[in-house]
Every structure is written in structure tokens, then in C-alpha cells.
Design a protein around this motif. Sequence first.
Motif, PDB file in Angstrom:
ATOM      1  N   GLY A 110      -2.707   8.302  13.633  1.00 54.48           N
ATOM      2  CA  GLY A 110      -2.462   6.617  12.728  1.00 54.48           C
ATOM      3  C   GLY A 110      -2.398   7.216  11.253  1.00 54.48           C
ATOM      4  O   GLY A 110      -3.057   6.324  10.281  1.00 54.48           O
ATOM      5  N   ILE A 111      -1.172   7.452  10.666  1.00 47.36           N
ATOM      6  CA  ILE A 111      -0.797   8.177   9.671  1.00 47.36           C
ATOM      7  C   ILE A 111       0.072   6.469   9.663  1.00 47.36           C
ATOM      8  O   ILE A 111       1.172   6.167  10.373  1.00 47.36           O
ATOM      9  N   SER A 112       0.306   6.134   8.618  1.00 44.47           N
ATOM     10  CA  SER A 112       1.979   5.169   7.725  1.00 44.47           C
ATOM     11  C   SER A 112       2.763   5.852   8.271  1.00 44.47           C
ATOM     12  O   SER A 112       3.366   7.168   7.750  1.00 44.47           O
ATOM     13  N   VAL A 113       3.602   5.514   8.880  1.00 40.48           N
ATOM     14  CA  VAL A 113       5.476   5.935   9.363  1.00 40.48           C
ATOM     15  C   VAL A 113       6.151   5.118   7.814  1.00 40.48           C
ATOM     16  O   VAL A 113       6.033   4.244   7.653  1.00 40.48           O
ATOM     17  N   SER A 114       6.408   6.061   7.128  1.00 43.29           N
ATOM     18  CA  SER A 114       7.330   5.794   5.769  1.00 43.29           C
ATOM     19  C   SER A 114       7.123   4.416   4.462  1.00 43.29           C
ATOM     20  O   SER A 114       8.225   3.709   4.579  1.00 43.29           O
ATOM     21  N   GLY A 115       6.016   4.639   4.893  1.00 45.05           N
ATOM     22  CA  GLY A 115       4.717   3.312   4.166  1.00 45.05           C
ATOM     23  C   GLY A 115       4.892   1.999   4.797  1.00 45.05           C
ATOM     24  O   GLY A 115       4.966   1.059   4.447  1.00 45.05           O
ATOM     25  N   THR A 116       5.123   1.749   6.384  1.00 47.96           N
ATOM     26  CA  THR A 116       5.604   0.913   7.132  1.00 47.96           C
ATOM     27  C   THR A 116       4.294   0.348   7.802  1.00 47.96           C
ATOM     28  O   THR A 116       3.735   0.163   8.886  1.00 47.96           O
ATOM     29  N   GLY A 117       3.299   1.487   7.871  1.00 45.22           N
ATOM     30  CA  GLY A 117       1.932   1.329   8.729  1.00 45.22           C
ATOM     31  C   GLY A 117       2.142   1.869  10.196  1.00 45.22           C
ATOM     32  O   GLY A 117       3.390   2.596   9.645  1.00 45.22           O
ATOM     33  N   SER A 118       1.017   2.089  10.711  1.00 43.70           N
ATOM     34  CA  SER A 118       0.701   2.975  11.913  1.00 43.70           C
ATOM     35  C   SER A 118       1.148   2.207  13.189  1.00 43.70           C
ATOM     36  O   SER A 118       1.888   1.350  13.456  1.00 43.70           O
TER      37      SER A 118
ATOM     38  N   ILE B  76      14.370   3.793   0.640  1.00 43.59           N
ATOM     39  CA  ILE B  76      14.133   3.362  -0.675  1.00 43.59           C
ATOM     40  C   ILE B  76      13.388   2.647  -1.020  1.00 43.59           C
ATOM     41  O   ILE B  76      13.182   3.224  -2.331  1.00 43.59           O
ATOM     42  N   LEU B  77      13.138   1.946  -0.671  1.00 38.75           N
ATOM     43  CA  LEU B  77      12.199  -0.170  -0.331  1.00 38.75           C
ATOM     44  C   LEU B  77      11.055   0.374   0.062  1.00 38.75           C
ATOM     45  O   LEU B  77      10.566  -1.232   0.152  1.00 38.75           O
TER      46      LEU B  77
END
Length: 316
Positions: free
Chosen positions: A255-263, A206-207
Motif C-alpha cells: 500500500g505504498i505510492s508507486v513513484s508518486g502515482t498512488g497505490s 521527473i514530473l
Amino acid sequence: MKIKRPEMFTQAESARVNNIFLQIIIFYTVFLVIAIAESIVPSFMMIPELMAYIMSDKFTGVNHEYMNFVMEVQARPQNMLATLFSTVFGTILSIVYCRFIEKRPLVSMGMRKKKAVSGYLKGMLIGLGMFSGVVLLNIILGAMSFDGLNPDLNIGLLVIYLFAWLVQGMSEEFIFRGFLMNSIGGKHSMFSAVVISAMAFSLAHILNSGVTVLALVNIFFFGAFMSIYMICFDNIWGVSAIHAIWNFSQGNLFGISVSGTGSGETLFLTESPSGKAIINGGAFGAEGGIATTIILIIAFAILFAYMFKKNKIDLK
């Protein structure tokens, strides 16, 4: 509709705690300990750079700019890999708690020797297929473009990322499925076990940067799919592989962000236009888009069809 009760739930009946609310409280207590243990090494690695930023003129307080900088530092290969490999503590501490405090046998976490290797390899193929389906659907819907191979690919680094995700995917499955779901499933209904574990898994994100309501819904569905898949095959190896390769495919194949944490180091180059965020997930990554919702619905349909064929579902 009634799903056949897995043997691991029966084995988990030996757990000492019966009250479902106390089980949830204990889980979050253990989860906090795990989170602290997993953060020690990455935090020490990032402290010098974060302190330098705080002491500079750029720092104006703990605000949006500062948090963006923190995320930027976390996404650097050495820090991201340290974070991923540190999740091994999640697997270890989950096993320690279930085995020595709840007094549950390891099989109650889904740790079966039978078909462990074949189940894991099958899970890897399913994880790759599912996320490749997400990318293909995004491309068909015009929400993502495929730009070919990465000309600057570092194959060695890509392989290290693969092993890092194998550690991370297994860790989250041991925490949310082997520990939480099976603890509840051993004492209460299968429905409660699936819903509570999937909800806890969703809330754990959630964060994350760029999170949306749709992203949390998709993560809940992903967690529920993992839960039912694990119940179907009565072991933890398949879901560990699906989870790991889903994340690896997302971050390091496409190369897609993983759950908002970058790749990270990526095999292929893709681009997701911001105007199609409802489909491609925007800053959170593909998990936050409708394309993922559709693929998960298809995955559920295939899984339920398989379970019905194998007499693991009673429709009466």
C-alpha cells in the motif's frame, strides 16, 4: 572491469541508425507517440469528472489544488487500472518500431524463447524479495510501521492489479531496455547503453508527484540494475518480471505510492511517517528514500558477484 557483450547487442547491430544523438532523438519521438497512445483511454474516462470540477466553484485555475485533484482522480481504481493496461501500447509500438523500421530481429530486444518461463518466474521472486527488503529495512530504521492484513481486502481487484502491473512492467522494459538500450548497445559501448537508458528512465519520472532528487537517483540506479541484469541473462523476460512485481509489491502488497502515482487495493497496511521521508521516500513512495538506495546497492553487489562467478565479468 569488462562485462561480456550479450548476443542481443550483436543482433541489434543491424539497426539502420548509427549516430547516438539521432538515436536518442528518434527514441524520444517514438516515446511521445507511445505516451499519447497510452493516454487516450484513461483521458476519456477522466474527462467527465475533470470537466465537472472545472465548471464548479472549486476551480480557480491550473494550480496546485487542481493538480492534486487530477492525481486523486487518476488514483481511483478504474482510472489507474485503465492507465496500467493502456501501457500495452508501449510494448506493441516499441516492437513495431524496432522490427519494421529499424529492421531488427525480435531477439535483438531480448525476446528469446529459451528459459523464458523460468526466467520470468525467477524475476518475479527477485522483484518480490527486493521490495520486501525495502519495506523490512524501513521498519528496522523506524521509518515505516506494519499494521497487518487489510480487513477490507478485495481479492478479485488485487488479482486484476497484478495483471495490470505485469502489462506495465513489461511495457517499460520494452521501451527503455529492449528498444533504447539495445539500439545504442548495438552500435556503441555497453556503458553508453546502460547509462543513457537508465537516465531516460529516470527523466520519465521527473514530473511525478512528490519527486525529489533522491527519488530520481534511485530510479536511475533501478534502471541501471535492470539494464545490467538484462545484459547478464541476455533476455528481457527477467527484468519485465522484476519491474512488474516491484511495482505490484509496492502499491498492492504494502500500500505504498508507486513513484508518486498512488497505490490501489492493498493486501497489507503500512504507514510511513512524514518525519522520516528521507528514509521512506515521503509522498513519492519508498523509491524516494535511502532504504531503497541501500537495497539497490546490495542488489548490485549480488548481481556482480553472480556475473563474476559465471565468467560474465572480466576484471582485467
